[in-house]
Motif scaffolding. Structure first.
Motif, PDB file in Angstrom:
ATOM      1  N   SER A  60       0.822  -1.203   0.000  1.00  0.00           N
ATOM      2  CA  SER A  60       0.000   0.000   0.000  1.00  0.00           C
ATOM      3  C   SER A  60       0.858   1.256   0.000  1.00  0.00           C
ATOM      4  O   SER A  60       0.646   2.176  -0.810  1.00  0.00           O
ATOM      5  N   GLN A 310      -3.067  -0.297  -4.761  1.00  0.00           N
ATOM      6  CA  GLN A 310      -3.005   0.541  -3.564  1.00  0.00           C
ATOM      7  C   GLN A 310      -4.322   0.511  -2.802  1.00  0.00           C
ATOM      8  O   GLN A 310      -4.342   0.373  -1.569  1.00  0.00           O
ATOM      9  N   SER A 314      -4.620  -1.330   0.904  1.00  0.00           N
ATOM     10  CA  SER A 314      -4.941  -0.467   2.047  1.00  0.00           C
ATOM     11  C   SER A 314      -6.116  -1.029   2.834  1.00  0.00           C
ATOM     12  O   SER A 314      -6.072  -1.120   4.070  1.00  0.00           O
ATOM     13  N   SER A 467      -5.365   6.022   3.509  1.00  0.00           N
ATOM     14  CA  SER A 467      -4.597   5.246   2.545  1.00  0.00           C
ATOM     15  C   SER A 467      -3.218   5.838   2.310  1.00  0.00           C
ATOM     16  O   SER A 467      -2.281   5.120   1.955  1.00  0.00           O
TER      17      SER A 467
END
Length: 496
Positions: A60, A310, A314, A467
């Motif tokens: 992430s 990503q 996350s 995130s």
């Protein structure tokens, strides 16, 4: 009578210590001892969950840093590609807020909707807007201007607000523990100072792609970090004993879903607003809407791949972190992997840089030393030739794009200095200070005792994960004091 009373107390004690209160066996007669294989299986599962937390957190963080690097105006990509990567970077910030909005909307629609009071709603909305503004400034405006290593290190400074609250409100169980938040404040401030000194050295030693306006971005980064640190205000205030604050937080619990449904929309609006305001009116290279139709297939594939990676990692990291706390593996499956996310990401980046740098095929004729003036005495810097030849590889289709951009970003540090390499140690010290500041600020996580299979709302203050700062978000979001009225007296002490 006293003898009968004592006999009744002994009977209650036997009932409490047995797994079946209707059996009147002696104390401990039916206590089961855990078998060795069961204990090994528990520890094995704890290690597996910890590895999943660490892996998802590293991916992430690494994918977000990659998007920031690809969208940098100093990258080797075209302006059309950078514009597309910047849009995806904005979408990465919006995604967690969108998920929180959908969850709160579902709860308000199918469970219960309680309208919030205007006073509490106004206070929380103001804080959420400031946090969203700071996050947008740091990620969308500042991070593309910095190199990948600085972006990795600077995220640790978002804990300074929590450390200040811990020190001012005296939330420590013992008086001497106040040294932890104080050390965190000192370390973060030292990291900020090293950040400014590092960029001063880059300008004075004429490192490539460094301009005088970098000082403005350093100041913006510090200001944005202070705004982001307000994100976890509720955690510190919940642990305090101030009656007025506790009354407001108890009132908030009654309409938390409706409040965060509204504030998540506010955060999305602020993030989108900062993106269009800066890249539509302020930035040197502004948005060209027709350029989105000119994006190549490779750019689309790489950008969307990194973005979805990503977003998924996350959410997965947040979920695995919750699982780690619920199975009583707080130390080995939550605190340790989350705390090691930053160093692990750095180690992975260095390994990739050192092992795959040879695949970039920097030609000997691109040597920096072949074009310097005769009165220049070069230093023994092995990175000069490598960094000088990267710019001529941007048109090569055989070059791994992400590796090329990350290498080019690392070459914007003092590793590419023509005079000395030792100033790079200031960047390394900055990373160490920021990381230690986060660890000392969240020292309480390592000694928490949580009831087994506790509700998520009792473990974490906010449903939202950040995130852009997944490791800091998880550590700062876990409650300092877990409220569980049904088991406050007998909390099982089996933290691994």
């Amino acid at each position: 009578m006293e003898d009968l009373r004592n006999r009744g107390q002994k009977r209650e004690g036997r009932h409490r210590d047995t797994w079946d209160p209707f059996q009147l066996n002696p104390i401990g007669a039916e206590k089961e001892k855990k078998k060795t294989c069961l204990i090994l299986m528990q520890h094995f599962m704890a290690v597996v969950v910890g590895i999943l937390v660490l892996t998802s957190a590293v991916i992430s963080k690494g994918s977000l840093l990659t998007l920031a690097t690809l969208s940098s105006p100093k990258s080797l990509r075209s302006s059309t590609d950078r514009q597309f990567y910047t849009l995806l970077l904005m979408c990465a910030l919006v995604t967690p807020n969108l998920l929180v909005f959908l969850k709160c909307l579902w709860k308000c629609a199918f469970k219960s909707f309680v309208p919030p009071t205007m006073k509490t709603m106004g206070i929380i909305s103001g804080i959420e807007i400031l946090v969203a503004l700071g996050t947008s400034i740091l990620v969308l405006i500042v991070m593309p201007q910095f190199d990948v290593l600085t972006n990795l290190f600077i995220s640790g400074g978002v804990c300074i607000g929590t450390a200040l609250c811990h020190a001012c409100l005296r939330l420590q169980l013992q008086t001497w523990m106040i040294i932890f938040p104080i050390c965190s404040i000192v370390l973060v401030l030292t990291g900020y100072s090293l950040l400014g000194i590092d960029y001063y050295v880059r300008i004075s030693s004429y490192v490539s792609d460094q301009e005088q306006d970098c000082y403005y971005y350093v100041a913006l980064a510090i200001f944005a970090s202070l705004l982001i640190s307000l994100n976890w205000w509720e955690n510190s205030l919940q642990a305090s004993n101030v009656s007025k604050i506790q009354d407001m937080l108890n009132e908030l619990d009654g309409f938390r879903d409706s409040v965060f449904m509204i504030t998540s929309l506010m955060r999305i609006a602020v993030t989108v607003g900062v993106y269009f305001l800066y890249y539509g009116l302020i930035a040197e290279t502004r948005i060209k809407w027709n350029a989105f139709t000119e994006i190549t297939e490779d750019t689309l594939e790489i950008g969307l791949g990194v973005f979805f990676l990503q977003a998924f990692c996350s959410a997965a990291c947040h979920w695995f972190g919750v699982v780690a706390c619920k199975i009583h593996a707080v130390r080995i499956s939550f605190a340790m992997p989350v705390s090691l996310t930053g160093p692990a990401t750095l180690i992975v980046a260095i390994i990739l840089f050192l092992t795959h740098a040879s695949t970039l095929n920097v030609a000997p004729e691109t040597s920096y030393l072949s074009e310097v003036t005769g009165n220049y005495t070069p230093i023994g810097n092995p990175f000069l030739d490598f960094c000088y030849g990267l710019a001529k590889l941007k048109v090569s289709n055989s070059t791994p794009l992400i590796l090329l951009e990350l290498s080019n970003s690392i070459c914007r540090t003092t590793l590419n200095s023509h005079y000395a390499v030792w100033p790079f140690s200031m960047l390394a010290l900055e990373g160490v200070c920021m990381w230690l500041g986060l660890i000392t600020c969240t020292y309480y996580v390592w000694s928490m005792k949580l009831p087994r299979i506790e509700r998520t709302s009792q473990l974490f203050v906010r449903r939202l994960y950040e995130s852009a700062f997944i490791d800091q978000s998880l550590l700062l979001n876990i409650k300092m004091k877990v409220k569980n009225p049904e088991s406050t007296e007998n909390v099982e002490n089996c933290v691994i």
